[in-house]
Design a protein around this motif. Structure first.
Motif, PDB file in Angstrom:
ATOM      1  N   PRO A 181     -14.738  15.116   7.344  1.00 27.13           N
ATOM      2  CA  PRO A 181     -14.586  14.184   6.226  1.00 27.13           C
ATOM      3  C   PRO A 181     -15.519  14.560   5.081  1.00 27.13           C
ATOM      4  N   ASN A 182     -15.089  14.203   3.870  1.00 33.77           N
ATOM      5  CA  ASN A 182     -15.933  14.401   2.705  1.00 33.77           C
ATOM      6  C   ASN A 182     -17.238  13.623   2.855  1.00 33.77           C
ATOM      7  N   ALA A 183     -18.288  14.105   2.190  1.00 36.07           N
ATOM      8  CA  ALA A 183     -19.546  13.337   2.180  1.00 36.07           C
ATOM      9  C   ALA A 183     -19.311  12.058   1.396  1.00 36.07           C
ATOM     10  N   ALA A 208      -7.069   4.990  -0.844  1.00 40.01           N
ATOM     11  CA  ALA A 208      -6.863   6.426  -1.054  1.00 40.01           C
ATOM     12  C   ALA A 208      -8.046   7.187  -0.444  1.00 40.01           C
ATOM     13  N   CYS A 209      -8.286   6.904   0.846  1.00 45.78           N
ATOM     14  CA  CYS A 209      -9.539   7.309   1.509  1.00 45.78           C
ATOM     15  C   CYS A 209      -9.581   8.784   1.886  1.00 45.78           C
ATOM     16  N   GLY A 210      -8.424   9.471   1.928  1.00 46.92           N
ATOM     17  CA  GLY A 210      -8.446  10.837   2.437  1.00 46.92           C
ATOM     18  C   GLY A 210      -8.991  10.846   3.858  1.00 46.92           C
ATOM     19  N   ILE A 225      -2.036   7.544   1.778  1.00 44.60           N
ATOM     20  CA  ILE A 225      -0.618   7.911   1.960  1.00 44.60           C
ATOM     21  C   ILE A 225      -0.449   9.030   2.989  1.00 44.60           C
ATOM     22  N   SER A 226      -1.504   9.799   3.266  1.00 41.70           N
ATOM     23  CA  SER A 226      -1.392  10.953   4.167  1.00 41.70           C
ATOM     24  C   SER A 226      -1.576  10.522   5.622  1.00 41.70           C
ATOM     25  N   ASP A 227      -0.491  10.585   6.395  1.00 41.54           N
ATOM     26  CA  ASP A 227      -0.617  10.220   7.819  1.00 41.54           C
ATOM     27  C   ASP A 227      -1.465  11.247   8.563  1.00 41.54           C
ATOM     28  N   CYS A 283      -1.769   4.247   7.223  1.00 48.56           N
ATOM     29  CA  CYS A 283      -0.999   5.065   6.288  1.00 48.56           C
ATOM     30  C   CYS A 283      -0.178   4.135   5.394  1.00 48.56           C
ATOM     31  N   ILE A 284      -0.520   4.109   4.100  1.00 50.61           N
ATOM     32  CA  ILE A 284       0.128   3.194   3.148  1.00 50.61           C
ATOM     33  C   ILE A 284       0.361   3.921   1.829  1.00 50.61           C
ATOM     34  N   ASP A 285       1.564   3.779   1.286  1.00 50.55           N
ATOM     35  CA  ASP A 285       1.844   4.226  -0.085  1.00 50.55           C
ATOM     36  C   ASP A 285       1.461   3.052  -0.993  1.00 50.55           C
TER      37      ASP A 285
HETATM   38  C1  LIG Z   1      -8.507  13.435  -4.594  1.00 43.32           C
HETATM   39  S1  LIG Z   1      -8.104  12.681  -3.054  1.00 43.32           S
HETATM   40  C2  LIG Z   1      -9.509  11.616  -2.843  1.00 43.32           C
HETATM   41  C3  LIG Z   1      -9.802  11.327  -1.411  1.00 43.32           C
HETATM   42  C4  LIG Z   1     -11.100  10.545  -1.186  1.00 43.32           C
HETATM   43  N1  LIG Z   1     -11.022   9.228  -1.757  1.00 43.32           N
HETATM   44  C5  LIG Z   1     -12.278  11.320  -1.755  1.00 43.32           C
HETATM   45  O1  LIG Z   1     -12.903  10.837  -2.698  1.00 43.32           O
HETATM   46  O2  LIG Z   1     -12.565  12.393  -1.211  1.00 43.32           O
HETATM   47  C6  LIG Z   1      -6.827  11.518  -3.494  1.00 43.32           C
HETATM   48  C7  LIG Z   1      -6.280  10.743  -2.296  1.00 43.32           C
HETATM   49  O3  LIG Z   1      -5.311   9.818  -2.752  1.00 43.32           O
HETATM   50  C8  LIG Z   1      -4.289   9.732  -1.753  1.00 43.32           C
HETATM   51  N2  LIG Z   1      -3.089   9.188  -2.398  1.00 43.32           N
HETATM   52  C9  LIG Z   1      -2.350   9.761  -3.380  1.00 43.32           C
HETATM   53  N3  LIG Z   1      -1.319   8.962  -3.716  1.00 43.32           N
HETATM   54  C10 LIG Z   1      -1.395   7.859  -2.919  1.00 43.32           C
HETATM   55  C11 LIG Z   1      -0.607   6.685  -2.774  1.00 43.32           C
HETATM   56  N4  LIG Z   1       0.482   6.460  -3.513  1.00 43.32           N
HETATM   57  N5  LIG Z   1      -0.987   5.763  -1.846  1.00 43.32           N
HETATM   58  C12 LIG Z   1      -2.078   5.980  -1.069  1.00 43.32           C
HETATM   59  N6  LIG Z   1      -2.866   7.066  -1.160  1.00 43.32           N
HETATM   60  C13 LIG Z   1      -2.527   8.001  -2.076  1.00 43.32           C
HETATM   61  C14 LIG Z   1      -4.149  11.168  -1.267  1.00 43.32           C
HETATM   62  O4  LIG Z   1      -3.547  11.268  -0.011  1.00 43.32           O
HETATM   63  C15 LIG Z   1      -5.607  11.638  -1.270  1.00 43.32           C
HETATM   64  O5  LIG Z   1      -6.215  11.433  -0.005  1.00 43.32           O
END
Ligand SMILES: C[S@@+](CC[C@H](N)C(=O)[O-])C[C@H]1O[C@@H](n2cnc3c(N)ncnc32)[C@H](O)[C@@H]1O
Length: 192
Positions: free
Chosen positions: A21-23, A45-47, A67-69, A90-92
Motif C-alpha cells: 500500500p501507498n504510504a 478512492a482508497c486504492g 472502484i478497483s476490485d 468495491c464501489i463506483d
Molecule cells: C490516483 S489513485 C489514488 C489512490 C489513493 N487514494 C492514493 O492516494 O494513493 C485514484 C484512485 O481512484 C479510484 N477511482 C477512480 N474512479 C473511481 C470511481 N468512479 N469510484 C471509486 N474509485 C475510483 C482508482 O481506482 C484509484 O485507486
C-alpha cells in the motif's frame, strides 16, 4: 474475467502488480494530532488503502471504498492479516453512495470528482473532519494526472468545501519552484 467498466479495468491493471500500500498522505501525517480517538472513518478512492490502514491503526472503525476490485481484495486481505477494524468495498462512487451524517472522518487523496464534494460534506457527522489532499496548480510533474480536469485550481478546495470550517489549508506556490518535476498537491483539513 476483464471488467466491462473501462475505469475499473484501467485501475485493476495498475494494481495487479502492486502489493505494498501507498504510504499515508501528508495531510494525515502532518495533522495526525487532529484525528479523533474513536469513531467511524471512510477513505474514498482508497486504492491499496495506505490512508485507511493508518486510520484503522489509529483505532477508527474504517471503511475503504474504491472502484478497483483488485485493490480492494488486496487491502481487505492485509487488514484481515493485521486484524484491523477495516472493511474494504468495491464501489463506483456517485454522490448517492455516501448517505448523510454517517462518518466522523472522511479522507480523500489523489482523487477529484467535483460532483461528489457536496455529498462528502453532507456525509460527515456534525463535528466530523475531512482530510482532503490532491493535485493542484497549472504545472505538475510527470506522475500527476494528464487530464487537467483532475487538477485543482488555486484555492479550489476551500471553495468546494465552503460549507465546512477550514482548520488547516496548504497550497503550493507553483511560481516559486517551476522546475520541480513532481506533482504539487494542496490539502485541507476541515470540520463540519
Ligand atoms: C490516483 S489513485 C489514488 C489512490 C489513493 N487514494 C492514493 O492516494 O494513493 C485514484 C484512485 O481512484 C479510484 N477511482 C477512480 N474512479 C473511481 C470511481 N468512479 N469510484 C471509486 N474509485 C475510483 C482508482 O481506482 C484509484 O485507486
Amino acid at each position: 474475467m476483464p471488467s466491462k467498466n473501462p475505469q475499473q479495468a484501467k485501475w485493476n491493471q495498475r494494481y495487479q502488480n502492486t502489493q505494498a500500500p501507498n504510504a499515508p498522505a501528508r495531510v494525515l501525517i502532518d495533522n495526525r494530532h487532529l484525528l479523533p480517538l474513536q469513531g467511524d472513518a471512510l477513505e474514498l478512492a482508497c486504492g491499496l488503502g495506505g490512508n485507511a490502514l493508518e486510520l484503522a491503526r489509529a483505532g477508527l472503525r474504517t471503511q475503504a471504498w474504491d472502484i478497483s476490485d483488485v485493490a480492494i481484495a488486496k487491502l481487505q486481505h492485509l487488514a484481515r492479516q493485521q486484524q484491523l477494524p477495516l472493511q474494504a468495498c468495491c464501489i463506483d462512487l456517485e454522490p448517492q453512495s455516501l448517505g448523510v451524517a454517517s462518518f466522523d472522518l472522511i479522507c480523500v487523496t489523489g482523487y477529484l470528482d467535483r460532483a461528489l464534494c457536496p455529498a462528502i460534506s453532507a456525509a460527515l457527522r456534525p463535528g466530523g473532519l475531512l482530510f482532503y489532499q490532491t493535485f493542484s496548480g497549472a504545472k505538475h510533474g510527470t506522475s500527476g494526472p494528464s487530464n487537467p480536469d483532475f487538477v485543482l485550481q488555486q484555492g479550489e478546495l476551500l471553495r468546494l468545501f465552503c460549507k465546512l470550517t477550514p482548520l488547516v489549508y496548504r497550497e503550493p506556490l507553483h511560481d516559486l519552484n517551476p522546475d520541480q518535476n513532481r506533482p504539487d498537491q494542496a490539502y485541507l483539513v476541515a470540520r463540519r
